[in-house]
Enzyme design. Structure first.
Site, short mmCIF file in Angstrom:
data_model
loop_
_atom_site.label_atom_id
_atom_site.label_comp_id
_atom_site.label_asym_id
_atom_site.label_seq_id
_atom_site.Cartn_x
_atom_site.Cartn_y
_atom_site.Cartn_z
N SER A 147 0.87 -1.18 0.00
CA SER A 147 0.00 0.00 0.00
C SER A 147 0.90 1.22 0.00
O SER A 147 2.07 1.14 0.40
CB SER A 147 -0.85 -0.01 1.28
OG SER A 147 -1.45 1.26 1.51
N TYR A 160 -2.56 -0.77 10.43
CA TYR A 160 -2.43 -0.98 8.99
C TYR A 160 -1.07 -0.47 8.49
O TYR A 160 -0.36 -1.16 7.75
CB TYR A 160 -3.57 -0.24 8.29
CG TYR A 160 -3.72 -0.50 6.82
CD1 TYR A 160 -4.47 -1.57 6.35
CD2 TYR A 160 -3.14 0.35 5.87
CE1 TYR A 160 -4.65 -1.79 4.99
CE2 TYR A 160 -3.31 0.14 4.51
CZ TYR A 160 -4.06 -0.94 4.08
OH TYR A 160 -4.23 -1.15 2.73
P1 NAD Z 1 -11.57 -6.18 -0.12
O1 NAD Z 1 -12.22 -5.97 1.21
O2 NAD Z 1 -12.36 -5.99 -1.36
O3 NAD Z 1 -10.93 -7.62 -0.17
C1 NAD Z 1 -10.31 -8.20 0.94
C2 NAD Z 1 -10.29 -9.69 0.75
O4 NAD Z 1 -9.71 -10.30 1.90
C3 NAD Z 1 -11.69 -10.32 0.59
O5 NAD Z 1 -11.64 -11.36 -0.33
C4 NAD Z 1 -11.96 -10.85 1.99
O6 NAD Z 1 -12.92 -11.90 2.03
C5 NAD Z 1 -10.59 -11.33 2.36
N1 NAD Z 1 -10.40 -11.55 3.79
C6 NAD Z 1 -10.75 -10.74 4.82
N2 NAD Z 1 -10.45 -11.32 5.99
C7 NAD Z 1 -9.87 -12.51 5.68
C8 NAD Z 1 -9.33 -13.57 6.46
N3 NAD Z 1 -9.32 -13.52 7.80
N4 NAD Z 1 -8.84 -14.66 5.83
C9 NAD Z 1 -8.86 -14.73 4.47
N5 NAD Z 1 -9.33 -13.75 3.68
C10 NAD Z 1 -9.84 -12.66 4.30
O7 NAD Z 1 -10.30 -5.24 -0.11
P2 NAD Z 1 -9.30 -4.71 -1.24
O8 NAD Z 1 -9.43 -3.24 -1.24
O9 NAD Z 1 -9.44 -5.45 -2.50
O10 NAD Z 1 -7.91 -5.02 -0.53
C11 NAD Z 1 -7.04 -6.03 -0.94
C12 NAD Z 1 -5.64 -5.66 -0.48
O11 NAD Z 1 -5.25 -4.44 -1.09
C13 NAD Z 1 -5.50 -5.47 1.03
O12 NAD Z 1 -4.29 -6.03 1.49
C14 NAD Z 1 -5.44 -3.96 1.16
O13 NAD Z 1 -4.74 -3.56 2.31
C15 NAD Z 1 -4.72 -3.58 -0.10
N6 NAD Z 1 -4.89 -2.20 -0.52
C16 NAD Z 1 -6.12 -1.74 -0.83
C17 NAD Z 1 -6.24 -0.41 -1.22
C18 NAD Z 1 -7.57 0.18 -1.57
O14 NAD Z 1 -7.64 1.41 -1.71
N7 NAD Z 1 -8.61 -0.62 -1.74
C19 NAD Z 1 -5.12 0.41 -1.28
C20 NAD Z 1 -3.88 -0.10 -0.98
C21 NAD Z 1 -3.78 -1.43 -0.59
#
Ligand code: NAD
Length: 265
Positions: A147, A160
C-alpha cells in the site's frame, strides 16, 4: 510484455480474492492460462459463481479455499490443498487485508491483533510454505499487495501502517534470500483503489474526523492522490502480470507504487 505472458501450467494462489483487487488478480492471471486458487470470505453461491467464471476464462482450473488466514493452521490447510490439487504454488500473491480506523489510544486490541495477523503474519506463513516448491522449480513469484501506507503514514491507521511497512521490509528480505533461485519478491503499493475495503472505512473516518461522506471522499481519500482519481483493481492486476513475465526477472525487492502520485509528494 504483459500481453501474451503465458502462464499455462503455472498455479497462482491469491489470498483475499473473493472481491476487490484479489479477484482482479485472479481474473487477469486466469486470463493468461494460470490455474488459480482463490481465498476469502463471502456468500457461498457468489463465490462459486466467480470460481466457475475463472475456469471459463481460459479452461485452466480454479480452486476455492475459504480458510481464515488469521489462523496458522488454516493457512497450512490452504497451502496443503493447493499442493494436493496442483503440486505447488508458482505465483503467490499475498493480498488479504483489512483496515480499522481509530486513534492509537482508542484502537481496539483485537483489531490491532487481527490486522497484524492478516495483513502481515499471513504473508510470512504462506511464503515459508510456498518457497520450497518454488526453489525446486527454480522459478517463482511472490507479490504482496502492500500500500502507499507501506511507504508513508496517515493518522488513525496505526495497525495498517505498521503491517504494511513490515510487509515491505519482509519482501526485501525475501528478495535477497531467493535471488539466486529464480524467485522474485516484490510489493505493489496502490493508493486508493475503489473496492469494498475503501467503502467500508468511510463511516469510521466520518466519525474519527467529524466529516460528511463527501468530505471524506474528497478531503481525505483523494486529497493526497494528485491525479484525483481512484486507482482501478485492473491496473493493479496488470502490474502483477508484468511481474510474472520474463521481462521482470530482474525486478526483485522492489516496491512499485500505483498511487496517482501520492508518495511522490
Ligand atoms: P476487499 O475488502 O475488497 O478484499 C479483501 C479480501 O480479503 C476479501 O476477499 C476478503 O474476504 C478477504 N479476507 C478478509 N479477511 C480474511 C481472512 N481472515 N482470511 C482470508 N481472507 C480474508 O479489499 P481490497 O481493497 O481489494 O484489498 C485487498 C488488499 O489491497 C488489502 O491487502 C489492502 O490492504 C490492499 N490495498 C487496498 C487499497 C484500496 O484502496 N482498496 C489500497 C492499498 C492497498
Amino acid at each position: 510484455m504483459t500481453q501474451g505472458t503465458s502462464l499455462a501450467g503455472k498455479t497462482a494462489l491469491i489470498t483475499g480474492s473473493t472481491s476487490g483487487i484479489g479477484l482482479a488478480y485472479a481474473k487477469t492471471l486466469a486470463g493468461e492460462g494460470a490455474n488459480v486458487v482463490i481465498n476469502g470470505f463471502g456468500d457461498k453461491d457468489a463465490i462459486e459463481k466467480e470460481r466457475a467464471g475463472l475456469e471459463a476464462i481460459s479452461g485452466a482450473k480454479a480452486l476455492y479455499s475459504g480458510h481464515d488466514l488469521t489462523k496458522v493452521d488454516q493457512i497450512e490447510a490452504m497451502m496443503a490443498e493447493a499442493a494436493a490439487a496442483f503440486g505447488g504454488v508458482d505465483i503467490l500473491i499475498n493480498n488479504a487485508g483489512v483496515q480499522h480506523v481509530a486513534a492509537v489510544e482508542e484502537f481496539p486490541i483485537d483489531k490491532w491483533d487481527l490486522i497484524i495477523a492478516l495483513n502481515l503474519n499471513s504473508a510470512f506463513h504462506t511464503s515459508r510454505l510456498a518457497i520450497p516448491y518454488m526453489k525446486s522449480k527454480k522459478w517463482g513469484r511472490i507479490i504482496q499487495t502492500a500500500s502507499a501506507h507501506s511507504l508513508t503514514a496517515s493518522p488513525f491507521k496505526s495497525a495498517y501502517v505498521t503491517a504494511k511497512h513490515g510487509l515491505a521490509g519482509f519482501t526485501k528480505t525475501l528478495a535477497l534470500e531467493l535471488a539466486t533461485f529464480g524467485v522474485t519478491a516484490n510489493c505493489i503499493s496502490p493508493g486508493y483503489v475503489w473496492t469494498p475495503l475503501v467503502e467500508a472505512q468511510i463511516p469510521d473516518t466520518m466519525k474519527a474526523r467529524g466529516m460528511t461522506r463527501e468530505q471524506v471522499m474528497n478531503d481525505v481519500l483523494l486529497a493526497g492522490q494528485p491525479t484525483k482519481q481512484f486507482v482501478t483493481s485492473e491496473q493493479v492486476a496488470a502490474i502483477a502480470l508484468f511481474l510474472c513475465g520474463d521481462a521482470a526477472s530482474n525486478i526483485t525487492g522492489a516496491n512499485i507504487s500505483v498511487d496517482g502520485g501520492w508518495t511522490a509528494q
